[in-house]
Design a protein around this motif. Structure first.
Motif, PDB file in Angstrom:
ATOM      1  N   THR A 123       0.837  -1.203   0.000  1.00 51.52           N
ATOM      2  CA  THR A 123       0.000   0.000   0.000  1.00 51.52           C
ATOM      3  C   THR A 123       0.872   1.253   0.000  1.00 51.52           C
ATOM      4  N   VAL A 124       0.273   2.375  -0.402  1.00 48.62           N
ATOM      5  CA  VAL A 124       0.906   3.680  -0.244  1.00 48.62           C
ATOM      6  C   VAL A 124      -0.108   4.621   0.394  1.00 48.62           C
ATOM      7  N   THR A 125       0.404   5.657   1.036  1.00 45.69           N
ATOM      8  CA  THR A 125      -0.459   6.688   1.595  1.00 45.69           C
ATOM      9  C   THR A 125      -0.299   7.944   0.762  1.00 45.69           C
ATOM     10  N   TYR A 126      -1.406   8.405   0.171  1.00 51.47           N
ATOM     11  CA  TYR A 126      -1.364   9.592  -0.673  1.00 51.47           C
ATOM     12  C   TYR A 126      -2.501  10.529  -0.277  1.00 51.47           C
ATOM     13  N   ASP A 127      -2.148  11.762   0.073  1.00 51.14           N
ATOM     14  CA  ASP A 127      -3.132  12.769   0.455  1.00 51.14           C
ATOM     15  C   ASP A 127      -4.037  12.258   1.576  1.00 51.14           C
ATOM     16  N   GLY A 128      -3.434  11.532   2.523  1.00 50.62           N
ATOM     17  CA  GLY A 128      -4.173  11.044   3.684  1.00 50.62           C
ATOM     18  C   GLY A 128      -4.932   9.760   3.474  1.00 50.62           C
ATOM     19  N   LEU A 129      -4.887   9.202   2.275  1.00 52.50           N
ATOM     20  CA  LEU A 129      -5.623   7.968   1.980  1.00 52.50           C
ATOM     21  C   LEU A 129      -4.655   6.804   1.792  1.00 52.50           C
ATOM     22  N   ASP A 130      -5.024   5.642   2.325  1.00 56.21           N
ATOM     23  CA  ASP A 130      -4.253   4.418   2.106  1.00 56.21           C
ATOM     24  C   ASP A 130      -4.748   3.755   0.822  1.00 56.21           C
ATOM     25  N   ILE A 131      -3.848   3.595  -0.130  1.00 56.02           N
ATOM     26  CA  ILE A 131      -4.204   3.064  -1.440  1.00 56.02           C
ATOM     27  C   ILE A 131      -3.531   1.711  -1.637  1.00 56.02           C
ATOM     28  N   PRO A 132      -4.284   0.642  -1.868  1.00 51.66           N
ATOM     29  CA  PRO A 132      -3.667  -0.670  -2.110  1.00 51.66           C
ATOM     30  C   PRO A 132      -3.006  -0.714  -3.483  1.00 51.66           C
ATOM     31  N   LEU A 133      -1.781  -1.242  -3.525  1.00 47.15           N
ATOM     32  CA  LEU A 133      -1.059  -1.385  -4.792  1.00 47.15           C
ATOM     33  C   LEU A 133      -0.465  -2.786  -4.880  1.00 47.15           C
ATOM     34  N   PRO A 134      -1.301  -3.792  -5.064  1.00 47.57           N
ATOM     35  CA  PRO A 134      -0.780  -5.156  -5.250  1.00 47.57           C
ATOM     36  C   PRO A 134      -0.284  -5.344  -6.684  1.00 47.57           C
ATOM     37  N   PHE A 135       0.232  -6.527  -6.982  1.00 47.05           N
ATOM     38  CA  PHE A 135       0.580  -6.866  -8.361  1.00 47.05           C
ATOM     39  C   PHE A 135      -0.698  -6.782  -9.193  1.00 47.05           C
ATOM     40  N   ASN A 136      -0.673  -5.993 -10.256  1.00 43.66           N
ATOM     41  CA  ASN A 136      -1.901  -5.632 -10.961  1.00 43.66           C
ATOM     42  C   ASN A 136      -2.187  -6.598 -12.115  1.00 43.66           C
ATOM     43  N   LEU A 137      -3.184  -7.450 -11.939  1.00 44.28           N
ATOM     44  CA  LEU A 137      -3.517  -8.443 -12.965  1.00 44.28           C
ATOM     45  C   LEU A 137      -4.161  -7.808 -14.195  1.00 44.28           C
ATOM     46  N   GLU A 138      -4.808  -6.647 -14.026  1.00 42.38           N
ATOM     47  CA  GLU A 138      -5.383  -5.949 -15.178  1.00 42.38           C
ATOM     48  C   GLU A 138      -4.285  -5.408 -16.090  1.00 42.38           C
ATOM     49  N   ILE A 139      -3.203  -4.918 -15.476  1.00 41.89           N
ATOM     50  CA  ILE A 139      -2.070  -4.467 -16.290  1.00 41.89           C
ATOM     51  C   ILE A 139      -1.416  -5.663 -16.967  1.00 41.89           C
ATOM     52  N   LEU A 140      -1.323  -6.780 -16.263  1.00 40.26           N
ATOM     53  CA  LEU A 140      -0.739  -7.980 -16.853  1.00 40.26           C
ATOM     54  C   LEU A 140      -1.516  -8.400 -18.097  1.00 40.26           C
ATOM     55  N   GLN A 141      -2.837  -8.336 -18.031  1.00 39.63           N
ATOM     56  CA  GLN A 141      -3.667  -8.674 -19.189  1.00 39.63           C
ATOM     57  C   GLN A 141      -3.412  -7.696 -20.332  1.00 39.63           C
ATOM     58  N   TRP A 142      -3.312  -6.404 -20.013  1.00 37.96           N
ATOM     59  CA  TRP A 142      -3.012  -5.399 -21.038  1.00 37.96           C
ATOM     60  C   TRP A 142      -1.661  -5.686 -21.685  1.00 37.96           C
ATOM     61  N   ALA A 143      -0.672  -6.035 -20.854  1.00 39.30           N
ATOM     62  CA  ALA A 143       0.673  -6.295 -21.364  1.00 39.30           C
ATOM     63  C   ALA A 143       0.699  -7.521 -22.274  1.00 39.30           C
ATOM     64  N   CYS A 144      -0.124  -8.511 -21.966  1.00 40.87           N
ATOM     65  CA  CYS A 144      -0.193  -9.708 -22.822  1.00 40.87           C
ATOM     66  C   CYS A 144      -0.698  -9.349 -24.214  1.00 40.87           C
ATOM     67  N   GLU A 145      -1.651  -8.416 -24.285  1.00 41.43           N
ATOM     68  CA  GLU A 145      -2.142  -7.967 -25.590  1.00 41.43           C
ATOM     69  C   GLU A 145      -1.053  -7.205 -26.342  1.00 41.43           C
ATOM     70  N   THR A 146      -0.259  -6.431 -25.614  1.00 43.05           N
ATOM     71  CA  THR A 146       0.864  -5.726 -26.247  1.00 43.05           C
ATOM     72  C   THR A 146       1.861  -6.724 -26.802  1.00 43.05           C
ATOM     73  N   ARG A 147       2.111  -7.799 -26.038  1.00 39.05           N
ATOM     74  CA  ARG A 147       3.039  -8.837 -26.489  1.00 39.05           C
ATOM     75  C   ARG A 147       2.588  -9.445 -27.825  1.00 39.05           C
ATOM     76  N   LYS A 148       1.290  -9.650 -27.975  1.00 41.34           N
ATOM     77  CA  LYS A 148       0.769 -10.211 -29.217  1.00 41.34           C
ATOM     78  C   LYS A 148       1.061  -9.279 -30.388  1.00 41.34           C
TER      79      LYS A 148
END
Length: 360
Positions: free
Chosen positions: A307-332
């Motif tokens: 997680t990160v804290t930005y402007d007083g809010l705790d924001i979860p930042l796990p390994f992003n599977l949506e980005i992984l899916q986007w990257a797979c399309e780029t690979r194609k």
């Protein structure tokens, strides 16, 4: 005090621009060259709604704070864009000197040790000695390295740059020199806009392009963060943790993961030491190895509670599977790219003691 130092540094930068010596030798017969940098190889400015901007990458004064407040981002899967957490500014690549300013010295204010933030500086200086001229035969293309290599806005800018270089040089076809991840951006453009590429490009020279991914770099980035400078300069730069929190939301990084379909001479492995306990409770340390596909589970595990804290809010930042899916399309897209028959392609690469496996 920090504000005063920043004002002094900006004054020095302006002074350096004013004393820039005119070019002594120009060869009008040279074909135009367009330089395209790799990841983090472009100056980035944060610009507010009133048009006021400040350099946030790369800078020395207030580097880590400005990086966290202006460059930290979240990926939007609906658009494929990495969007800054700061809603009051947007990121812009400066276009001065026909695009060369953004890829020359990444922190122009730095006086002592500024060679640590050189990018294409030495190449630009040398080429101008050969007779290349800024705006006539020498140009640069900087881009927001947070974005995907097939980010539509960047590809549209690249198309406009090719047309502008072609026109400025009097209708001469262009020689592209790309470095590292810049090769992926050029390859995506070539695949998606092959007609424009063939119309304007004569030669493409790719230097150290990770066409099949950069497994070691990616494993280090996801698990340990990434530092772009070594030695004492790190004390004035952003922390590895701050860079880590940015890069795990950047599709460009996921697009550097190892190509799963490539026939590796030596399969790139992620190796980590694990503590294991037997049924009697005795502890043993074992070395485990994971293929590129298996490494995803390690990244998910390691970043599950990140997680990160930005402007007083705790924001979860796990390994992003949506980005992984986007990257797979780029690979194609990358795997289907073909160099047009009228364009000559040169692939320059090397191996050394730090290279974990063969590169092609």
């Amino acid at each position: 005090m920090a504000v005063l130092l920043e004002e002094i540094a900006q004054s020095v930068e302006i002074w350096l621009k004013l004393i820039k010596k005119p070019q002594s030798y120009v060869d009008p017969n040279l074909d135009p060259v367009l330089l395209v940098p790799g990841i983090a190889g472009s100056i980035l400015n944060a610009v507010d709604d009133n048009g006021r901007g400040e350099r946030v990458w790369v800078r020395i004064i207030g580097a880590d704070y400005k990086f966290r407040t202006k460059l930290w981002s979240r990926f939007d899967p609906s658009t494929g864009q990495t969007v800054s957490l700061d809603p009051k500014t947007h990121i812009v690549v400066p276009e001065e000197r026909y695009g060369l300013h953004a890829i020359d010295v990444l922190d122009p204010e730095m006086i002592i040790g500024r060679d640590c933030v050189y990018y294409f500086h030495d190449m630009i200086v040398e080429m101008m000695k050969w007779g290349f001229q800024e705006g006539k035969t020498l140009f640069g293309f900087g881009y927001d390295f947070r974005q995907s290599n097939r980010f539509q806005e960047a590809l549209e800018r690249f198309a406009a740059k090719l047309e502008a270089v072609y026109t400025a040089s009097g209708g001469k076809k262009i020689n592209i020199i790309s470095h590292s991840m810049g090769g992926l951006l050029v390859k995506c453009f070539m695949s998606l806009h092959s007609d424009i590429f063939e119309k304007y490009v004569q030669n493409w020279i790719a230097i150290a392009a990770p066409f099949q991914g950069a497994p070691g770099y990616i494993s280090s980035t996801f698990l340990n963060g990434m530092s772009f400078v070594e030695g004492w300069e790190q004390n004035f730069f952003i922390s590895k943790w701050s860079m880590h929190q940015l890069l795990i939301e950047c599709p460009s990084i996921y697009e550097l993961m190892a190509c799963p379909d490539f026939q590796w001479e030596h399969n790139p492995l992620l190796e980590i030491w694990r503590e294991k306990h037997d049924k009697d409770g005795n502890s043993n340390i074992v070395l485990e190895s994971y293929s590129p596909e298996e490494s995803v589970s390690i990244f998910k595990e390691a970043l599950s509670s990140n997680t990160v804290t930005y402007d007083g809010l705790d924001i979860p930042l796990p390994f992003n599977l949506e980005i992984l899916q986007w990257a797979c399309e780029t690979r194609k897209i990358l795997s289907c790219a073909k160099v047009p028959s009228q364009v000559k392609f040169y692939n320059i690469y090397g191996t050394n003691l730090e290279t974990p496996h063969s590169v092609w």
